[in-house]
Design a protein around this motif. Structure first.
Motif, mmCIF file in Angstrom:
data_model
loop_
_atom_site.group_PDB
_atom_site.id
_atom_site.type_symbol
_atom_site.label_atom_id
_atom_site.label_comp_id
_atom_site.label_asym_id
_atom_site.label_seq_id
_atom_site.Cartn_x
_atom_site.Cartn_y
_atom_site.Cartn_z
ATOM 1 N N ASN A 7 -7.258 16.091 -3.886
ATOM 2 C CA ASN A 7 -6.334 15.912 -3.636
ATOM 3 C C ASN A 7 -5.388 16.660 -3.761
ATOM 4 O O ASN A 7 -4.043 17.313 -3.268
ATOM 5 C CB ASN A 7 -5.508 14.817 -5.185
ATOM 6 C CG ASN A 7 -6.207 13.300 -5.014
ATOM 7 O OD1 ASN A 7 -5.503 12.906 -2.993
ATOM 8 N ND2 ASN A 7 -6.143 12.676 -6.045
ATOM 9 N N GLU A 60 -5.952 18.819 0.317
ATOM 10 C CA GLU A 60 -4.507 18.080 0.586
ATOM 11 C C GLU A 60 -3.347 18.243 1.117
ATOM 12 O O GLU A 60 -2.312 18.129 1.457
ATOM 13 C CB GLU A 60 -4.940 16.441 0.717
ATOM 14 C CG GLU A 60 -3.860 15.841 1.951
ATOM 15 C CD GLU A 60 -3.119 13.713 1.590
ATOM 16 O OE1 GLU A 60 -3.135 13.360 1.956
ATOM 17 O OE2 GLU A 60 -4.496 13.379 0.405
ATOM 18 N N SER A 61 -2.425 18.163 -0.101
ATOM 19 C CA SER A 61 -1.587 18.875 -0.773
ATOM 20 C C SER A 61 -1.220 20.349 -0.369
ATOM 21 O O SER A 61 0.123 20.512 0.304
ATOM 22 C CB SER A 61 -1.142 19.063 -2.373
ATOM 23 O OG SER A 61 -1.996 19.750 -2.724
ATOM 24 N N GLU A 105 -1.825 12.719 -7.335
ATOM 25 C CA GLU A 105 -2.389 12.563 -5.303
ATOM 26 C C GLU A 105 -1.515 13.374 -5.094
ATOM 27 O O GLU A 105 -0.410 14.397 -5.391
ATOM 28 C CB GLU A 105 -1.562 10.951 -5.133
ATOM 29 C CG GLU A 105 -2.033 9.858 -5.969
ATOM 30 C CD GLU A 105 -3.477 9.344 -5.231
ATOM 31 O OE1 GLU A 105 -3.732 9.702 -4.346
ATOM 32 O OE2 GLU A 105 -3.266 8.527 -5.680
ATOM 33 N N ARG A 111 0.938 6.888 2.253
ATOM 34 C CA ARG A 111 1.276 7.945 1.554
ATOM 35 C C ARG A 111 -0.897 8.795 1.794
ATOM 36 O O ARG A 111 -0.423 9.423 1.672
ATOM 37 C CB ARG A 111 2.100 9.308 1.015
ATOM 38 C CG ARG A 111 3.247 9.311 1.712
ATOM 39 C CD ARG A 111 4.482 10.668 0.977
ATOM 40 N NE ARG A 111 4.554 9.762 -0.289
ATOM 41 C CZ ARG A 111 5.591 10.921 -1.319
ATOM 42 N NH1 ARG A 111 5.812 11.589 -0.492
ATOM 43 N NH2 ARG A 111 5.361 10.182 -2.458
ATOM 44 N N LYS A 112 -1.183 7.454 1.764
ATOM 45 C CA LYS A 112 -2.852 7.201 2.144
ATOM 46 C C LYS A 112 -2.772 7.368 2.875
ATOM 47 O O LYS A 112 -4.285 7.428 3.537
ATOM 48 C CB LYS A 112 -3.052 6.526 0.552
ATOM 49 C CG LYS A 112 -2.786 7.154 -1.068
ATOM 50 C CD LYS A 112 -3.469 6.180 -1.836
ATOM 51 C CE LYS A 112 -3.224 6.467 -2.880
ATOM 52 N NZ LYS A 112 -4.318 5.711 -4.196
ATOM 53 N N GLN A 139 0.945 -1.291 0.007
ATOM 54 C CA GLN A 139 -0.184 -0.141 0.039
ATOM 55 C C GLN A 139 0.891 0.883 0.075
ATOM 56 O O GLN A 139 1.947 1.518 0.914
ATOM 57 C CB GLN A 139 -0.933 0.269 1.541
ATOM 58 C CG GLN A 139 -1.686 -0.894 1.680
ATOM 59 C CD GLN A 139 -2.740 -1.019 2.176
ATOM 60 O OE1 GLN A 139 -3.684 -0.491 2.424
ATOM 61 N NE2 GLN A 139 -2.271 -2.195 3.310
ATOM 62 N N ASP A 140 0.619 2.479 -0.752
ATOM 63 C CA ASP A 140 1.005 3.642 -0.273
ATOM 64 C C ASP A 140 0.696 4.252 1.116
ATOM 65 O O ASP A 140 -0.510 4.912 1.316
ATOM 66 C CB ASP A 140 0.370 4.793 -1.325
ATOM 67 C CG ASP A 140 0.663 6.269 -2.042
ATOM 68 O OD1 ASP A 140 1.514 6.465 -0.684
ATOM 69 O OD2 ASP A 140 0.690 6.734 -2.827
ATOM 70 N N ASP A 169 -3.447 8.447 7.113
ATOM 71 C CA ASP A 169 -2.918 9.713 7.743
ATOM 72 C C ASP A 169 -2.757 9.434 8.865
ATOM 73 O O ASP A 169 -2.205 8.194 9.612
ATOM 74 C CB ASP A 169 -4.560 10.900 7.986
ATOM 75 C CG ASP A 169 -5.340 10.489 8.765
ATOM 76 O OD1 ASP A 169 -5.264 9.394 9.499
ATOM 77 O OD2 ASP A 169 -6.692 10.458 8.728
ATOM 78 N N SER A 175 0.638 13.242 -2.663
ATOM 79 C CA SER A 175 2.012 13.277 -2.200
ATOM 80 C C SER A 175 2.978 13.697 -3.692
ATOM 81 O O SER A 175 3.825 14.230 -3.882
ATOM 82 C CB SER A 175 1.919 11.677 -1.993
ATOM 83 O OG SER A 175 1.776 10.344 -2.681
#
Length: 358
Positions: free
Chosen positions: A185, A188-189, A145, A9-10, A6-7, A12, A147
């Motif tokens: 996204n 969030e960034s 994303e 950085r997805k 899994q990524d 929290d 990230s």
């Protein structure tokens, strides 16, 4: 094994904490990991030196930090640096470092005072088909994303420090894609870029540019965003704007004026209108009058932008005399006007020229 990872950085901080405790780790490690990911921009778990070897190994077995690499970088004669970034899935996007001085202007006393702007992308390609923009002739492959947007900022900041000895001062979401069609996204960034637990930049140093999605502009107001908003206007009547920006057919100027006023009432932030002056299309005094009248409907300032030719379109930049008359007309009527000269034109890094070329 890699396909099942899994990524990280997805996740929290709270989700990380839950995962860690379920795997026999202490919950406070989540804060440390989160700091490594978003404050220190760690590219591997091995960099997380305040975690045990066992914890790092466990993270590496279950998660990945998806890499973004610089495929190609080009440096313009004016000091602009354009980079093609390769994403983990092989897609290419572009980002630009725009210094506010020319290389021969540098001296010991000027570097620290320089304005360093990162222009970042929000999508791979774009779906809006604006007729004057190279990205508009690409298909939209996917949203970026949070990230991947963050990684552009980190990489361009590193380039600024290496090339000019000073980091970024400003960020503009004006690269490939329509930011408001990747709303979650993008937001969030911005959070990771501005948070004290992230890069800690001021939101007032960030500008998000939109081609004009009225309902999403209102959502920005409802979310009470602290960053700046720019509207790519380029024509202040619906007939002309429809010709060059098909999005205007479903987001007309009256609808945008309503949304922008809503945004202003909610945030108190004045909008910037971006206006490219095309030769013999939108550069007459009548066009200037229409733009002036539109600025009376919405508290705004105007950036007049030189057009940067692309091979896919036949538009031309207006001549200097016409541009000066256009700007003068607005200034005489109290409009705040800034004429933005193109940077990086010789390497296709200027406004409207980004197309993810390798």
């Amino acid at each position: 094994m890699t396909a099942t990872k899994q990524d990280i950085r997805k996740f929290d901080a709270e989700q990380l904490k839950t995962w860690l405790t379920q795997h026999g780790e202490q919950g406070f490690r989540a804060k440390q990991i989160h700091e490594w990911l978003w404050k220190r921009a760690a590219g591997s778990f091995d960099e997380m030196t305040n975690l045990s070897q066992k914890t790092r190994q466990m993270l590496a077995e279950h998660f990945e930090i998806r890499p973004m690499t610089v495929a190609v970088s080009q440096r313009s004669a004016d000091g602009t640096i354009k980079s093609s970034f390769r994403l983990h899935d092989g897609n290419l996007i572009e980002g630009v470092l725009i210094p506010a001085f020319k290389p021969n202007d540098l001296s010991a006393g000027t570097e620290s005072d320089a304005r360093m702007t990162a222009c970042v992308s929000s999508q791979v390609g774009c779906s809006l088909t604006c007729k004057f923009c190279a990205t508009g002739y690409m298909d939209r492959k996917r949203n970026l994303e949070a990230s991947e947007i963050y990684d552009q900022v980190v990489t361009i900041d590193r380039q600024a420090k290496e090339a000019y000895g000073t980091g970024l001062t400003n960020i503009v979401y004006m690269g490939m894609g329509e930011p408001l069609l990747n709303y979650a996204n993008v937001m969030e960034s911005v959070e990771h870029i501005t948070s004290p637990n992230g890069l800690g930049m001021s939101a007032k140093r960030i500008t998000v540019s939109t081609a004009g999605i009225a309902k999403m502009i209102k959502k920005l107001g409802d979310d009470n965003v602290k960053f700046n908003l720019a509207l790519s206007l380029h024509a202040a009547n619906d007939v002309k704007r429809n010709q060059i920006m098909p999005i205007n057919e479903s987001n007309s100027l009256p609808a945008l004026a309503d949304a922008l006023n809503y945004f202003y009432r909610k945030t108190g932030t004045r909008v910037t209108f971006e206006y490219i002056v095309f030769y013999n299309f939108n550069d007459s005094l009548q066009d200037a009058k229409e733009l002036w009248q539109f600025t009376k409907k919405v508290p705004a300032k105007v950036n007049i932008i030189e057009y940067n030719p692309i091979s896919e379109a036949s538009f031309k930049n207006t001549d200097p005399q016409t541009l000066d008359k256009f700007a003068g007309f607005l200034e005489d009527r109290g409009v705040t006007v800034n004429i933005r000269r193109s940077r990086g034109k010789d390497i296709d890094a200027a406004c409207g020229q980004l197309a993810g070329k390798q």
